[in-house]
Design a protein around this motif. Structure first.
Motif, PDB file in Angstrom:
ATOM      1  N   ILE A  41       0.825  -1.209   0.000  1.00 55.39           N
ATOM      2  CA  ILE A  41       0.000   0.000   0.000  1.00 55.39           C
ATOM      3  C   ILE A  41       0.857   1.257   0.000  1.00 55.39           C
ATOM      4  CG2 ILE A  41      -1.678   1.324   1.340  1.00 55.39           C
ATOM      5  CD1 ILE A  41      -2.896  -1.334   2.199  1.00 55.39           C
ATOM      6  N   LEU A  42       1.910   1.287   0.829  1.00 56.24           N
ATOM      7  CA  LEU A  42       2.706   2.507   0.939  1.00 56.24           C
ATOM      8  C   LEU A  42       4.054   2.360   0.244  1.00 56.24           C
ATOM      9  CD1 LEU A  42       1.797   3.519   4.589  1.00 56.24           C
ATOM     10  CD2 LEU A  42       0.928   4.474   2.469  1.00 56.24           C
ATOM     11  N   THR A  43       5.069   1.870   0.954  1.00 63.38           N
ATOM     12  CA  THR A  43       6.396   1.741   0.373  1.00 63.38           C
ATOM     13  C   THR A  43       7.195   0.697   1.136  1.00 63.38           C
ATOM     14  OG1 THR A  43       8.439   2.917  -0.168  1.00 63.38           O
ATOM     15  CG2 THR A  43       7.288   3.625   1.789  1.00 63.38           C
ATOM     16  N   THR A  44       8.208   0.151   0.491  1.00 66.81           N
ATOM     17  CA  THR A  44       9.040  -0.853   1.157  1.00 66.81           C
ATOM     18  C   THR A  44      10.010  -0.227   2.160  1.00 66.81           C
ATOM     19  OG1 THR A  44      10.618  -0.775  -0.671  1.00 66.81           O
ATOM     20  CG2 THR A  44       8.912  -2.478  -0.757  1.00 66.81           C
ATOM     21  N   ASP A  45      10.138   1.090   2.168  1.00 62.54           N
ATOM     22  CA  ASP A  45      10.999   1.754   3.153  1.00 62.54           C
ATOM     23  C   ASP A  45      10.471   1.567   4.573  1.00 62.54           C
ATOM     24  OD1 ASP A  45      12.508   2.644   1.061  1.00 62.54           O
ATOM     25  OD2 ASP A  45      11.606   4.643   1.022  1.00 62.54           O
ATOM     26  N   LEU A  46       9.193   1.275   4.712  1.00 64.34           N
ATOM     27  CA  LEU A  46       8.584   1.133   6.035  1.00 64.34           C
ATOM     28  C   LEU A  46       8.683  -0.276   6.596  1.00 64.34           C
ATOM     29  CD1 LEU A  46       5.321   3.169   5.502  1.00 64.34           C
ATOM     30  CD2 LEU A  46       7.303   3.826   6.823  1.00 64.34           C
ATOM     31  N   VAL A  47       9.176  -1.210   5.825  1.00 65.36           N
ATOM     32  CA  VAL A  47       9.112  -2.596   6.272  1.00 65.36           C
ATOM     33  C   VAL A  47      10.116  -2.931   7.374  1.00 65.36           C
ATOM     34  CG1 VAL A  47       9.336  -4.991   5.530  1.00 65.36           C
ATOM     35  CG2 VAL A  47       8.040  -3.379   4.166  1.00 65.36           C
ATOM     36  N   PRO A  48      11.414  -2.725   7.240  1.00 63.36           N
ATOM     37  CA  PRO A  48      12.305  -3.264   8.269  1.00 63.36           C
ATOM     38  C   PRO A  48      12.246  -2.543   9.612  1.00 63.36           C
ATOM     39  CG  PRO A  48      13.552  -2.552   6.343  1.00 63.36           C
ATOM     40  CD  PRO A  48      12.140  -2.162   6.135  1.00 63.36           C
ATOM     41  N   GLY A  49      12.544  -1.281   9.630  1.00 67.00           N
ATOM     42  CA  GLY A  49      12.672  -0.551  10.894  1.00 67.00           C
ATOM     43  C   GLY A  49      11.394  -0.436  11.707  1.00 67.00           C
ATOM     44  N   PRO A  50      10.354   0.182  11.169  1.00 66.48           N
ATOM     45  CA  PRO A  50       9.122   0.331  11.945  1.00 66.48           C
ATOM     46  C   PRO A  50       8.471  -0.992  12.338  1.00 66.48           C
ATOM     47  CG  PRO A  50       9.129   1.883  10.140  1.00 66.48           C
ATOM     48  CD  PRO A  50      10.304   0.975   9.940  1.00 66.48           C
ATOM     49  N   THR A  51       8.579  -2.006  11.499  1.00 67.08           N
ATOM     50  CA  THR A  51       7.988  -3.295  11.835  1.00 67.08           C
ATOM     51  C   THR A  51       8.708  -3.936  13.012  1.00 67.08           C
ATOM     52  OG1 THR A  51       7.347  -3.607   9.534  1.00 67.08           O
ATOM     53  CG2 THR A  51       7.379  -5.559  10.924  1.00 67.08           C
ATOM     54  N   ILE A  52      10.026  -3.912  13.005  1.00 71.16           N
ATOM     55  CA  ILE A  52      10.801  -4.475  14.111  1.00 71.16           C
ATOM     56  C   ILE A  52      10.549  -3.688  15.383  1.00 71.16           C
ATOM     57  CG2 ILE A  52      13.145  -4.859  14.966  1.00 71.16           C
ATOM     58  CD1 ILE A  52      13.913  -5.512  12.056  1.00 71.16           C
ATOM     59  N   PHE A  53      10.550  -2.369  15.285  1.00 70.66           N
ATOM     60  CA  PHE A  53      10.325  -1.539  16.472  1.00 70.66           C
ATOM     61  C   PHE A  53       8.934  -1.754  17.050  1.00 70.66           C
ATOM     62  CE2 PHE A  53       9.015   2.449  18.504  1.00 70.66           C
ATOM     63  CZ  PHE A  53       9.964   2.492  19.511  1.00 70.66           C
ATOM     64  N   ALA A  54       7.915  -1.788  16.195  1.00 70.99           N
ATOM     65  CA  ALA A  54       6.549  -1.994  16.674  1.00 70.99           C
ATOM     66  C   ALA A  54       6.395  -3.371  17.311  1.00 70.99           C
ATOM     67  CB  ALA A  54       5.558  -1.824  15.523  1.00 70.99           C
ATOM     68  N   SER A  55       7.004  -4.396  16.723  1.00 72.99           N
ATOM     69  CA  SER A  55       6.930  -5.738  17.294  1.00 72.99           C
ATOM     70  C   SER A  55       7.669  -5.820  18.620  1.00 72.99           C
ATOM     71  CB  SER A  55       7.507  -6.761  16.315  1.00 72.99           C
ATOM     72  OG  SER A  55       6.744  -6.802  15.142  1.00 72.99           O
ATOM     73  N   LEU A  56       8.798  -5.136  18.727  1.00 74.20           N
ATOM     74  CA  LEU A  56       9.553  -5.126  19.985  1.00 74.20           C
ATOM     75  C   LEU A  56       8.766  -4.452  21.093  1.00 74.20           C
ATOM     76  CD1 LEU A  56      12.266  -5.616  21.475  1.00 74.20           C
ATOM     77  CD2 LEU A  56      12.903  -3.318  20.757  1.00 74.20           C
ATOM     78  N   VAL A  57       8.188  -3.314  20.808  1.00 73.58           N
ATOM     79  CA  VAL A  57       7.396  -2.596  21.811  1.00 73.58           C
ATOM     80  C   VAL A  57       6.171  -3.405  22.212  1.00 73.58           C
ATOM     81  CG1 VAL A  57       5.983  -0.534  22.186  1.00 73.58           C
ATOM     82  CG2 VAL A  57       8.229  -0.329  21.130  1.00 73.58           C
ATOM     83  N   LEU A  58       5.498  -4.014  21.251  1.00 73.26           N
ATOM     84  CA  LEU A  58       4.311  -4.813  21.551  1.00 73.26           C
ATOM     85  C   LEU A  58       4.667  -6.038  22.389  1.00 73.26           C
ATOM     86  CD1 LEU A  58       1.286  -5.280  21.168  1.00 73.26           C
ATOM     87  CD2 LEU A  58       1.846  -6.502  19.065  1.00 73.26           C
ATOM     88  N   SER A  59       5.733  -6.735  22.040  1.00 69.07           N
ATOM     89  CA  SER A  59       6.139  -7.914  22.804  1.00 69.07           C
ATOM     90  C   SER A  59       6.566  -7.550  24.214  1.00 69.07           C
ATOM     91  CB  SER A  59       7.272  -8.643  22.087  1.00 69.07           C
ATOM     92  OG  SER A  59       6.837  -9.129  20.851  1.00 69.07           O
ATOM     93  N   ALA A  60       7.285  -6.441  24.358  1.00 65.71           N
ATOM     94  CA  ALA A  60       7.711  -6.000  25.692  1.00 65.71           C
ATOM     95  C   ALA A  60       6.514  -5.616  26.550  1.00 65.71           C
ATOM     96  CB  ALA A  60       8.676  -4.828  25.573  1.00 65.71           C
ATOM     97  N   SER A  61       5.555  -4.923  25.972  1.00 68.40           N
ATOM     98  CA  SER A  61       4.378  -4.536  26.759  1.00 68.40           C
ATOM     99  C   SER A  61       3.533  -5.742  27.133  1.00 68.40           C
ATOM    100  CB  SER A  61       3.549  -3.500  26.007  1.00 68.40           C
ATOM    101  OG  SER A  61       3.005  -4.052  24.836  1.00 68.40           O
ATOM    102  N   MET A  62       3.439  -6.729  26.248  1.00 66.06           N
ATOM    103  CA  MET A  62       2.704  -7.951  26.582  1.00 66.06           C
ATOM    104  C   MET A  62       3.427  -8.741  27.670  1.00 66.06           C
ATOM    105  SD  MET A  62       1.439  -9.128  22.788  1.00 66.06           S
ATOM    106  CE  MET A  62       0.896 -10.722  23.321  1.00 66.06           C
ATOM    107  N   THR A  63       4.759  -8.736  27.654  1.00 70.13           N
ATOM    108  CA  THR A  63       5.532  -9.422  28.690  1.00 70.13           C
ATOM    109  C   THR A  63       5.354  -8.749  30.034  1.00 70.13           C
ATOM    110  OG1 THR A  63       7.155 -10.126  27.053  1.00 70.13           O
ATOM    111  CG2 THR A  63       7.845 -10.170  29.355  1.00 70.13           C
ATOM    112  N   ILE A  64       5.386  -7.438  30.046  1.00 66.02           N
ATOM    113  CA  ILE A  64       5.201  -6.701  31.305  1.00 66.02           C
ATOM    114  C   ILE A  64       3.792  -6.908  31.842  1.00 66.02           C
ATOM    115  CG2 ILE A  64       5.072  -4.380  32.296  1.00 66.02           C
ATOM    116  CD1 ILE A  64       7.427  -3.666  30.402  1.00 66.02           C
ATOM    117  N   ALA A  65       2.812  -6.890  30.971  1.00 69.02           N
ATOM    118  CA  ALA A  65       1.429  -7.064  31.410  1.00 69.02           C
ATOM    119  C   ALA A  65       1.165  -8.479  31.935  1.00 69.02           C
ATOM    120  CB  ALA A  65       0.468  -6.756  30.266  1.00 69.02           C
ATOM    121  N   GLY A  66       1.817  -9.482  31.363  1.00 68.25           N
ATOM    122  CA  GLY A  66       1.564 -10.853  31.778  1.00 68.25           C
ATOM    123  C   GLY A  66       2.680 -11.467  32.591  1.00 68.25           C
TER     124      GLY A  66
END
Length: 75
Positions: A40-65
């Motif tokens: 939909i947008l561009t391949t420039d968004l694939v590596p960095g933001p995806t890894i960062f978003a997954s890291l933040v989400l996994s860390a928050s799920m770990t802290i919550a559980g």
């Protein structure tokens, strides 16, 4: 690619959709975010933001559980 408010809103919606899927099922953020962001947008968004978003989400799920993690089994 020129960043407009619409592009930013679409990227935020895609990341939110991936985060909701991963929060509900435990996997899937990358399975949703990578193909949608790259097509939909561009391949420039694939590596960095995806890894960062997954890291933040996994860390928050770990802290919550953290009370459900059995640390004795990890040794």
């Amino acid at each position: 690619m020129v960043w407009t408010l619409v592009n930013f809103a679409v990227a935020t919606g895609i990341v939110t959709l991936g985060a909701l899927l991963q929060g509900a099922s435990g996997l899937g953020a990358g399975l949703i975010m990578v193909p949608l962001l790259s097509t939909i947008l561009t391949t420039d968004l694939v590596p960095g933001p995806t890894i960062f978003a997954s890291l933040v989400l996994s860390a928050s799920m770990t802290i919550a559980g953290r009370q459900h993690i059995e640390f004795a089994l990890t040794q």
